[in-house]
Design a protein around this motif. Sequence first.
Motif, PDB file in Angstrom:
ATOM      1  N   ALA A  52       0.832  -1.206   0.000  1.00 50.47           N
ATOM      2  CA  ALA A  52       0.000   0.000   0.000  1.00 50.47           C
ATOM      3  C   ALA A  52       0.866   1.256   0.000  1.00 50.47           C
ATOM      4  N   GLN A  53       1.926   1.250   0.798  1.00 50.79           N
ATOM      5  CA  GLN A  53       2.834   2.395   0.838  1.00 50.79           C
ATOM      6  C   GLN A  53       3.486   2.626  -0.520  1.00 50.79           C
ATOM      7  N   TRP A  54       3.878   1.547  -1.191  1.00 50.88           N
ATOM      8  CA  TRP A  54       4.522   1.636  -2.509  1.00 50.88           C
ATOM      9  C   TRP A  54       3.568   2.236  -3.530  1.00 50.88           C
ATOM     10  N   ALA A  55       2.342   1.744  -3.557  1.00 48.61           N
ATOM     11  CA  ALA A  55       1.354   2.274  -4.509  1.00 48.61           C
ATOM     12  C   ALA A  55       1.066   3.745  -4.220  1.00 48.61           C
ATOM     13  N   LYS A  56       0.817   4.077  -2.969  1.00 52.62           N
ATOM     14  CA  LYS A  56       0.511   5.459  -2.600  1.00 52.62           C
ATOM     15  C   LYS A  56       1.662   6.392  -2.964  1.00 52.62           C
ATOM     16  N   LYS A  57       2.867   5.990  -2.655  1.00 50.19           N
ATOM     17  CA  LYS A  57       4.050   6.813  -2.947  1.00 50.19           C
ATOM     18  C   LYS A  57       4.122   7.169  -4.428  1.00 50.19           C
ATOM     19  N   GLY A  80     -11.902 -13.273  -3.172  1.00 49.70           N
ATOM     20  CA  GLY A  80     -10.945 -14.169  -2.518  1.00 49.70           C
ATOM     21  C   GLY A  80     -10.782 -13.925  -1.033  1.00 49.70           C
ATOM     22  N   GLY A  81     -11.776 -13.389  -0.384  1.00 48.71           N
ATOM     23  CA  GLY A  81     -11.691 -13.107   1.050  1.00 48.71           C
ATOM     24  C   GLY A  81     -11.307 -11.670   1.298  1.00 48.71           C
ATOM     25  N   ALA A  82     -12.181 -10.756   0.976  1.00 50.19           N
ATOM     26  CA  ALA A  82     -11.887  -9.320   1.009  1.00 50.19           C
ATOM     27  C   ALA A  82     -11.355  -8.839   2.356  1.00 50.19           C
ATOM     28  N   ALA A  83     -11.837  -9.386   3.449  1.00 49.39           N
ATOM     29  CA  ALA A  83     -11.429  -8.909   4.775  1.00 49.39           C
ATOM     30  C   ALA A  83      -9.931  -9.057   5.007  1.00 49.39           C
ATOM     31  N   LYS A  84      -9.343 -10.122   4.490  1.00 50.91           N
ATOM     32  CA  LYS A  84      -7.909 -10.333   4.745  1.00 50.91           C
ATOM     33  C   LYS A  84      -7.021  -9.394   3.927  1.00 50.91           C
ATOM     34  N   PHE A  85      -7.597  -8.651   2.984  1.00 49.11           N
ATOM     35  CA  PHE A  85      -6.831  -7.710   2.165  1.00 49.11           C
ATOM     36  C   PHE A  85      -7.058  -6.247   2.555  1.00 49.11           C
ATOM     37  N   GLU A  86      -7.862  -5.989   3.574  1.00 49.28           N
ATOM     38  CA  GLU A  86      -8.211  -4.610   3.927  1.00 49.28           C
ATOM     39  C   GLU A  86      -6.992  -3.741   4.229  1.00 49.28           C
ATOM     40  N   THR A  87      -5.943  -4.319   4.786  1.00 49.20           N
ATOM     41  CA  THR A  87      -4.736  -3.554   5.093  1.00 49.20           C
ATOM     42  C   THR A  87      -4.155  -2.917   3.841  1.00 49.20           C
ATOM     43  N   PHE A  88      -4.332  -3.569   2.700  1.00 44.20           N
ATOM     44  CA  PHE A  88      -3.902  -2.997   1.418  1.00 44.20           C
ATOM     45  C   PHE A  88      -5.029  -2.211   0.762  1.00 44.20           C
ATOM     46  N   VAL A  89      -6.197  -2.806   0.675  1.00 43.52           N
ATOM     47  CA  VAL A  89      -7.282  -2.252  -0.145  1.00 43.52           C
ATOM     48  C   VAL A  89      -7.739  -0.879   0.339  1.00 43.52           C
ATOM     49  N   ILE A  90      -7.874  -0.682   1.631  1.00 41.03           N
ATOM     50  CA  ILE A  90      -8.376   0.611   2.138  1.00 41.03           C
ATOM     51  C   ILE A  90      -7.440   1.754   1.735  1.00 41.03           C
TER      52      ILE A  90
END
Length: 156
Positions: A52-57, A80-90
């Motif tokens: 997420a940091q890489w994409a945002k940067k 594929g289990g959206a909850a487990k990806f929230e750390t990235f997706v949000i």
Amino acid sequence: ENWDFDRQIVAQTERPENMMWTQNKILFLGLNLVGSQVHDETEWETRLTQNAQWAKKHFEAQKDSVSAAVVFGHANMVEGGAAKFETFVIPFRAASANFDKPILYLQGDGHFWLVSRPYAEKNILRVQIDGGSTAVQVTVNPNKESPFAFDKGFLD
């Protein structure tokens, strides 16, 4: 190494498999986004945070110099289990909204052709490619209303 163009690829220091380059005013981001099970919660959360940091940067740094972005991952972060990806997706969705240009997220997980806009941020187009040895040619033309075009038969 099989791409025929001059490029300056930049890798993320913390996660060297994450990469970035620009070509023809298009930002390309490669991220270590995998699906399946979470085998180590700490490593999983660290990887998603760094992705997420890489994409945002790069969305922030390239916002005024590119016309669109293509993000390569593997994970199906919706079915594929959206909850487990929230750390990235949000944070990815927030950075995408701020980027405010067309973004294509290419994923392989699922292994059948799927095109959707799964998020409220309508600048994110998700394409899941077919599995196996099939290929798809992607053309990016930010001057078109639909800037991403796909040719699954280009090798025929």
